[in-house]
Design a protein around this motif. Structure first.
Motif, PDB file in Angstrom:
ATOM      1  N   ASP A 109       0.829  -1.213   0.000  1.00 34.45           N
ATOM      2  CA  ASP A 109       0.000   0.000   0.000  1.00 34.45           C
ATOM      3  C   ASP A 109       0.859   1.257   0.000  1.00 34.45           C
ATOM      4  OD1 ASP A 109      -2.247  -1.583  -0.005  1.00 34.45           O
ATOM      5  OD2 ASP A 109      -2.579  -1.432   2.181  1.00 34.45           O
ATOM      6  N   ARG A 110       1.941   1.235   0.776  1.00 37.22           N
ATOM      7  CA  ARG A 110       2.841   2.410   0.802  1.00 37.22           C
ATOM      8  C   ARG A 110       3.520   2.608  -0.540  1.00 37.22           C
ATOM      9  NH1 ARG A 110       6.791   2.411   5.750  1.00 37.22           N
ATOM     10  NH2 ARG A 110       7.329   4.367   4.739  1.00 37.22           N
ATOM     11  N   VAL A 111       3.918   1.511  -1.189  1.00 34.87           N
ATOM     12  CA  VAL A 111       4.551   1.630  -2.509  1.00 34.87           C
ATOM     13  C   VAL A 111       3.539   2.137  -3.525  1.00 34.87           C
ATOM     14  CG1 VAL A 111       5.541   0.264  -4.405  1.00 34.87           C
ATOM     15  CG2 VAL A 111       6.347  -0.088  -2.076  1.00 34.87           C
ATOM     16  N   ASP A 112       2.316   1.651  -3.442  1.00 34.91           N
ATOM     17  CA  ASP A 112       1.289   2.123  -4.367  1.00 34.91           C
ATOM     18  C   ASP A 112       0.958   3.592  -4.151  1.00 34.91           C
ATOM     19  OD1 ASP A 112       1.134  -0.340  -5.554  1.00 34.91           O
ATOM     20  OD2 ASP A 112      -0.614  -1.008  -4.384  1.00 34.91           O
ATOM     21  N   ALA A 113       1.141   4.104  -2.957  1.00 28.31           N
ATOM     22  CA  ALA A 113       0.822   5.500  -2.657  1.00 28.31           C
ATOM     23  C   ALA A 113       1.905   6.464  -3.122  1.00 28.31           C
ATOM     24  CB  ALA A 113       0.598   5.670  -1.156  1.00 28.31           C
ATOM     25  N   THR A 114       3.078   5.960  -3.455  1.00 28.27           N
ATOM     26  CA  THR A 114       4.138   6.864  -3.917  1.00 28.27           C
ATOM     27  C   THR A 114       3.830   7.344  -5.320  1.00 28.27           C
ATOM     28  OG1 THR A 114       5.430   4.997  -4.731  1.00 28.27           O
ATOM     29  CG2 THR A 114       5.935   5.785  -2.519  1.00 28.27           C
ATOM     30  N   PRO A 115       4.253   8.592  -5.650  1.00 30.27           N
ATOM     31  CA  PRO A 115       3.971   9.125  -6.989  1.00 30.27           C
ATOM     32  C   PRO A 115       4.749   8.363  -8.064  1.00 30.27           C
ATOM     33  CG  PRO A 115       5.201  10.714  -5.675  1.00 30.27           C
ATOM     34  CD  PRO A 115       4.922   9.548  -4.799  1.00 30.27           C
ATOM     35  N   ARG A 116       4.125   8.276  -9.236  1.00 29.40           N
ATOM     36  CA  ARG A 116       4.752   7.577 -10.355  1.00 29.40           C
ATOM     37  C   ARG A 116       5.557   8.560 -11.197  1.00 29.40           C
ATOM     38  NH1 ARG A 116       4.193   3.506  -7.698  1.00 29.40           N
ATOM     39  NH2 ARG A 116       2.449   2.115  -7.916  1.00 29.40           N
ATOM     40  N   ALA A 117       6.100   8.117 -12.291  1.00 25.81           N
ATOM     41  CA  ALA A 117       6.991   8.926 -13.126  1.00 25.81           C
ATOM     42  C   ALA A 117       6.267  10.141 -13.717  1.00 25.81           C
ATOM     43  CB  ALA A 117       7.581   8.063 -14.235  1.00 25.81           C
ATOM     44  N   ALA A 118       5.048   9.984 -14.172  1.00 28.25           N
ATOM     45  CA  ALA A 118       4.319  11.105 -14.783  1.00 28.25           C
ATOM     46  C   ALA A 118       4.087  12.210 -13.763  1.00 28.25           C
ATOM     47  CB  ALA A 118       2.997  10.619 -15.350  1.00 28.25           C
ATOM     48  N   THR A 119       3.742  11.834 -12.546  1.00 28.43           N
ATOM     49  CA  THR A 119       3.507  12.828 -11.499  1.00 28.43           C
ATOM     50  C   THR A 119       4.801  13.553 -11.162  1.00 28.43           C
ATOM     51  OG1 THR A 119       1.811  11.376 -10.600  1.00 28.43           O
ATOM     52  CG2 THR A 119       2.560  13.162  -9.192  1.00 28.43           C
ATOM     53  N   LEU A 120       5.880  12.811 -11.063  1.00 27.02           N
ATOM     54  CA  LEU A 120       7.172  13.436 -10.759  1.00 27.02           C
ATOM     55  C   LEU A 120       7.624  14.364 -11.887  1.00 27.02           C
ATOM     56  CD1 LEU A 120       9.065  10.404  -9.178  1.00 27.02           C
ATOM     57  CD2 LEU A 120       8.124  12.384  -7.996  1.00 27.02           C
ATOM     58  N   PHE A 121       7.437  13.942 -13.141  1.00 24.87           N
ATOM     59  CA  PHE A 121       7.827  14.786 -14.279  1.00 24.87           C
ATOM     60  C   PHE A 121       7.009  16.070 -14.314  1.00 24.87           C
ATOM     61  CE2 PHE A 121       7.539  15.976 -18.810  1.00 24.87           C
ATOM     62  CZ  PHE A 121       8.881  16.194 -19.056  1.00 24.87           C
ATOM     63  N   THR A 122       5.716  15.956 -14.093  1.00 25.73           N
ATOM     64  CA  THR A 122       4.850  17.144 -14.071  1.00 25.73           C
ATOM     65  C   THR A 122       5.261  18.088 -12.954  1.00 25.73           C
ATOM     66  OG1 THR A 122       3.033  15.786 -14.898  1.00 25.73           O
ATOM     67  CG2 THR A 122       2.442  17.913 -13.951  1.00 25.73           C
ATOM     68  N   THR A 123       5.559  17.579 -11.791  1.00 27.85           N
ATOM     69  CA  THR A 123       5.993  18.411 -10.668  1.00 27.85           C
ATOM     70  C   THR A 123       7.308  19.120 -11.000  1.00 27.85           C
ATOM     71  OG1 THR A 123       4.964  16.846  -9.152  1.00 27.85           O
ATOM     72  CG2 THR A 123       6.543  18.380  -8.211  1.00 27.85           C
ATOM     73  N   ALA A 124       8.219  18.428 -11.661  1.00 29.20           N
ATOM     74  CA  ALA A 124       9.501  19.038 -12.028  1.00 29.20           C
ATOM     75  C   ALA A 124       9.304  20.173 -13.032  1.00 29.20           C
ATOM     76  CB  ALA A 124      10.435  17.971 -12.599  1.00 29.20           C
ATOM     77  N   VAL A 125       8.457  19.984 -14.017  1.00 30.90           N
ATOM     78  CA  VAL A 125       8.214  21.026 -15.027  1.00 30.90           C
ATOM     79  C   VAL A 125       7.542  22.241 -14.389  1.00 30.90           C
ATOM     80  CG1 VAL A 125       6.871  21.584 -17.114  1.00 30.90           C
ATOM     81  CG2 VAL A 125       8.175  19.450 -16.972  1.00 30.90           C
ATOM     82  N   VAL A 126       6.535  22.025 -13.575  1.00 30.51           N
ATOM     83  CA  VAL A 126       5.835  23.141 -12.919  1.00 30.51           C
ATOM     84  C   VAL A 126       6.805  23.900 -12.014  1.00 30.51           C
ATOM     85  CG1 VAL A 126       4.024  23.703 -11.230  1.00 30.51           C
ATOM     86  CG2 VAL A 126       3.560  22.097 -13.090  1.00 30.51           C
ATOM     87  N   THR A 127       7.644  23.202 -11.278  1.00 24.23           N
ATOM     88  CA  THR A 127       8.607  23.847 -10.398  1.00 24.23           C
ATOM     89  C   THR A 127       9.595  24.683 -11.207  1.00 24.23           C
ATOM     90  OG1 THR A 127       8.437  22.005  -8.849  1.00 24.23           O
ATOM     91  CG2 THR A 127      10.335  23.441  -8.605  1.00 24.23           C
TER      92      THR A 127
END
Length: 153
Positions: A109-127
């Motif tokens: 459940d904890r592993v499933d709750a971690t953000p995936r690659a798309a979420t991380l990439f989007t966060t990096a671009v917005v930042t």
């Protein structure tokens, strides 16, 4: 296993005549099994043979003591190994597989709750975009109370 101890004064068999001959020297001829030895020679060599027999018995006793020590060490090692095997068996018998399944489910459940690659990439671009915009604004307008704008308006 029965232990047979040699005796020093064993009864001699009267049917077979035995004679004790002295050890050969290089100067005198010696015939094996010759009955020409004098009775004095038999009396002289008998204490030497008894002494040799006692040395052999002492060596045998030392070997037996060594064997007993090794046997004791091996017995202790075997007992220790057996105790360890019982402990491992007891530990394996008392393992709670349901608890392990629960731990694995919570980890999944904890592993499933971690953000995936798309979420991380989007966060990096917005930042990155927000950082550039804020840097341009600070350079153009400055920080109120600290310094004025560095770029012309």
């Amino acid at each position: 296993m029965a232990k047979i101890e040699p005796t020093v004064a064993s009864p001699a068999d009267a049917s077979v005549p035995t004679t004790v001959t002295p050890a050969p020297t290089y100067g005198t001829p010696y015939v094996v099994g010759s009955a020409t030895a004098s009775p004095d020679a038999a009396l002289l060599t008998e204490p030497r043979q008894l002494d040799q027999l006692s040395r052999i018995e002492e060596k045998a006793a030392r070997i037996e003591e060594k064997f007993a020590r090794y046997e004791a060490v091996l017995t202790r090692a075997e007992a220790s190994l057996e105790r360890s095997a019982h402990k491992v068996d007891a530990a394996a018998g008392t393992m709670d597989f349901a608890a392990i399944r629960g731990e694995m489910a919570s980890l999944r459940d904890r592993v499933d709750a971690t953000p995936r690659a798309a979420t991380l990439f989007t966060t990096a671009v917005v930042t990155a975009v927000l950082t550039v915009i804020l840097t341009i604004l600070v350079l153009k307008f400055g920080v109120p109370g600290l310094f004025g704008g560095l770029l012309p308006r």
